[in-house]
Design a protein around this motif. Structure first.
Motif, PDB file in Angstrom:
ATOM      1  N   ARG A  24     -21.103 104.551  65.983  1.00 40.26           N
ATOM      2  CA  ARG A  24     -22.053 105.280  65.639  1.00 40.26           C
ATOM      3  C   ARG A  24     -22.296 105.927  66.792  1.00 40.26           C
ATOM      4  N   ALA A  25     -21.997 105.323  67.821  1.00 39.14           N
ATOM      5  CA  ALA A  25     -22.542 105.807  69.551  1.00 39.14           C
ATOM      6  C   ALA A  25     -21.341 106.956  69.570  1.00 39.14           C
ATOM      7  N   LEU A  26     -20.067 107.102  68.709  1.00 43.88           N
ATOM      8  CA  LEU A  26     -19.135 108.260  69.386  1.00 43.88           C
ATOM      9  C   LEU A  26     -19.528 109.398  68.348  1.00 43.88           C
ATOM     10  N   PHE A  27     -19.846 109.052  67.293  1.00 44.44           N
ATOM     11  CA  PHE A  27     -20.304 110.270  66.208  1.00 44.44           C
ATOM     12  C   PHE A  27     -22.020 110.305  66.452  1.00 44.44           C
ATOM     13  N   ALA A  28     -22.189 109.992  66.789  1.00 40.36           N
ATOM     14  CA  ALA A  28     -23.935 110.322  66.538  1.00 40.36           C
ATOM     15  C   ALA A  28     -24.627 111.620  66.060  1.00 40.36           C
TER      16      ALA A  28
ATOM     17  N   PRO B 262     -23.426 116.409  66.112  1.00 37.76           N
ATOM     18  CA  PRO B 262     -21.716 116.491  66.065  1.00 37.76           C
ATOM     19  C   PRO B 262     -20.617 117.258  66.937  1.00 37.76           C
ATOM     20  N   LEU B 263     -21.770 117.596  68.959  1.00 41.25           N
ATOM     21  CA  LEU B 263     -21.125 117.708  70.203  1.00 41.25           C
ATOM     22  C   LEU B 263     -20.551 116.547  70.259  1.00 41.25           C
ATOM     23  N   ALA B 264     -20.743 114.943  69.815  1.00 41.31           N
ATOM     24  CA  ALA B 264     -20.051 113.984  70.459  1.00 41.31           C
ATOM     25  C   ALA B 264     -19.015 114.028  69.757  1.00 41.31           C
ATOM     26  N   ALA B 265     -19.911 114.136  67.637  1.00 39.57           N
ATOM     27  CA  ALA B 265     -18.150 113.762  67.437  1.00 39.57           C
ATOM     28  C   ALA B 265     -16.939 114.402  67.764  1.00 39.57           C
ATOM     29  N   ILE B 266     -17.078 116.214  67.884  1.00 39.73           N
ATOM     30  CA  ILE B 266     -16.210 117.138  68.277  1.00 39.73           C
ATOM     31  C   ILE B 266     -15.496 116.573  69.585  1.00 39.73           C
ATOM     32  N   LEU B 267     -15.932 116.671  70.818  1.00 41.23           N
ATOM     33  CA  LEU B 267     -15.762 115.773  71.907  1.00 41.23           C
ATOM     34  C   LEU B 267     -15.111 113.989  71.683  1.00 41.23           C
ATOM     35  N   THR B 268     -15.559 113.074  70.587  1.00 44.28           N
ATOM     36  CA  THR B 268     -14.492 112.377  70.184  1.00 44.28           C
ATOM     37  C   THR B 268     -13.033 112.742  69.544  1.00 44.28           C
ATOM     38  N   LEU B 269     -13.301 113.426  68.866  1.00 43.92           N
ATOM     39  CA  LEU B 269     -11.876 113.622  68.101  1.00 43.92           C
ATOM     40  C   LEU B 269     -11.007 114.959  69.328  1.00 43.92           C
ATOM     41  N   ALA B 270     -11.401 115.363  69.690  1.00 38.31           N
ATOM     42  CA  ALA B 270     -10.969 115.803  70.688  1.00 38.31           C
ATOM     43  C   ALA B 270     -10.019 114.958  72.303  1.00 38.31           C
ATOM     44  N   SER B 271     -10.801 114.600  72.657  1.00 39.51           N
ATOM     45  CA  SER B 271     -10.067 113.379  73.227  1.00 39.51           C
ATOM     46  C   SER B 271      -9.385 112.280  72.690  1.00 39.51           C
ATOM     47  N   GLY B 272     -10.170 111.686  71.747  1.00 35.47           N
ATOM     48  CA  GLY B 272      -8.573 111.313  70.525  1.00 35.47           C
ATOM     49  C   GLY B 272      -7.260 111.841  70.252  1.00 35.47           C
ATOM     50  N   ALA B 273      -7.509 113.157  70.439  1.00 31.70           N
ATOM     51  CA  ALA B 273      -6.391 114.324  69.829  1.00 31.70           C
ATOM     52  C   ALA B 273      -4.946 113.909  71.233  1.00 31.70           C
ATOM     53  N   ILE B 274      -6.205 114.376  72.498  1.00 33.48           N
ATOM     54  CA  ILE B 274      -5.388 114.350  73.829  1.00 33.48           C
ATOM     55  C   ILE B 274      -4.362 113.105  74.565  1.00 33.48           C
ATOM     56  N   MET B 275      -5.515 112.139  73.426  1.00 39.19           N
ATOM     57  CA  MET B 275      -4.694 110.327  74.249  1.00 39.19           C
ATOM     58  C   MET B 275      -3.929 110.613  73.731  1.00 39.19           C
TER      59      MET B 275
END
Length: 359
Positions: free
Chosen positions: A9-13, A15-28
């Motif tokens: 919930r903290a990672l997708f709290a 829309p901006l947090a969700a975008i950053l989480t997904l982008a970071s996950g893709a890069i990793m």
């Protein structure tokens, strides 16, 4: 499961947090795939022909198999590298013993600990240099790679500690202005100049101060410079520990009839060192990593021997493997030192909590 749900919930709290989480996950994920491909899928394994390294783009194990001894020991005589190996293992054992002693895994008496240290360091120097007990002499200019890195780092830190203690005590003596000012000026000057400058002073200036007809090996000159450089940082760490103690500690020691040196050695310094241990470990990690700067003055540490390995015309283009080998070594050794520092910090917090509860 509750912790995972809270974390998600903290990672997708938002829309901006969700975008950053997904982008970071893709890069990793992309970086992880590239690393896996280079390390395993495209790697050339030791049993494969070395010529395959010119075709495939992954890790070249034949290069590491052939050049590991060069990276570790440089130009140390090939037939005598068993001595460099034993010296390196002995120096590593001293470092591990010191770490265990600091966190309480071993409880050697101080005199026994110092005897082991001095004896181990002496045996390591004897193994590297020879010239006694039937061991052929090997000039210090050939002490390359891992042995010289460990020797300079461990010996300089060990020598810097008593220097730092004396400087910290001198700076703590405000009742003696001349002594206090000398320690203050020395510490501030030493901490205010780059380490590389101090190494150059040791190499080029220190020999000029010696009597005519005498000389000093570059390794010895660098070691002396490192001792007095690191001593200034250790002095500041210890001074913080000294200032954190209440005056009641010294007054209690004085009321028991203890003299200055007795009260310092038995009461004040042990507590100050204990309180300074986390910052001391941090300074030691920095000193260990900074020792690699000796490559600038022509002493061939791991960085320099790694460069030797891929300067071979047959193995050009494999700098990444060589530096990865060196980086892995520094990562593992610094991780050990960091683990010691974290354990000391945890033990100190536990002791403070227990003391507060007992009150």
């Amino acid at each position: 499961m509750i912790g995972i749900a809270t974390w998600a919930r903290a990672l997708f709290a938002t829309p901006l947090a969700a975008i950053l989480t997904l982008a970071s996950g893709a890069i990793m994920a992309w970086l992880g795939w590239q690393a896996l491909s280079w390390l395993l899928l495209q790697a050339v394994w030791p049993w494969q022909p070395a010529a395959a390294c010119d075709v495939r783009t992954g890790l070249c194990w034949p290069f590491l198999v052939e050049k590991t001894r060069l990276i570790l020991f440089g130009t140390y005589p090939f037939g005598l590298q068993w001595r460099a190996t034993l010296a390196s293992l002995l120096l590593l054992a001293l470092a591990v013993l010191t770490g265990f002693q600091m966190i309480g895994r071993t409880r050697l008496h101080l005199l026994a600990f110092l005897a082991i240290w001095l004896g181990g360091l002496g045996v390591a120097v004897l193994l590297l240099g020879g010239g006694a007990l039937g061991l052929p002499d090997v000039p210090s200019v050939y002490w390359n790679g891992l042995p010289i890195l460990l020797f300079l780092a461990i010996a300089s830190i060990a020598g810097a500690f008593p220097v730092g203690v004396l400087l910290a005590l001198a700076r703590d003596q405000s009742a003696y202005p001349l002594l206090w000012r000398f320690a203050t000026i020395y510490i501030e000057v030493a901490r205010g100049v780059p380490m590389l400058t101090v190494i150059f002073v040791g190499i080029f200036v220190l020999p000029l101060t010696l009597p005519p007809g005498t000389s000093i090996a570059p390794v010895s000159a660098v070691l002396i410079a490192l001792i007095f450089f690191h001593g200034a940082y250790i002095a500041e760490d210890l001074r913080g520990g000294l200032q954190s103690l209440s005056k009641g500690q010294r007054e209690a020691a004085k009321s028991l009839g203890l003299g200055y040196w007795q009260s310092m050695g038995l009461v004040v310094l042990p507590q100050a060192i204990t309180r300074s241990l986390p910052s001391l470990v941090n300074s030691i990690i920095g000193a260990y990593k900074d020792t690699s700067l000796v490559v600038i003055v022509g002493i061939h540490d791991l960085i320099s021997t790694a460069r030797m390995s891929f300067n071979d015309p047959e193995w050009r283009g494999h700098a990444l493997e060589a530096y990865l080998f060196v980086g892995l070594w520094f990562f593992l050794s610094c991780a050990f030192l960091s683990a010691i520092g974290r354990r000391l910090h945890t033990d100190r917090e536990t002791a403070q909590t227990s003391s507060s509860q007992n009150r």
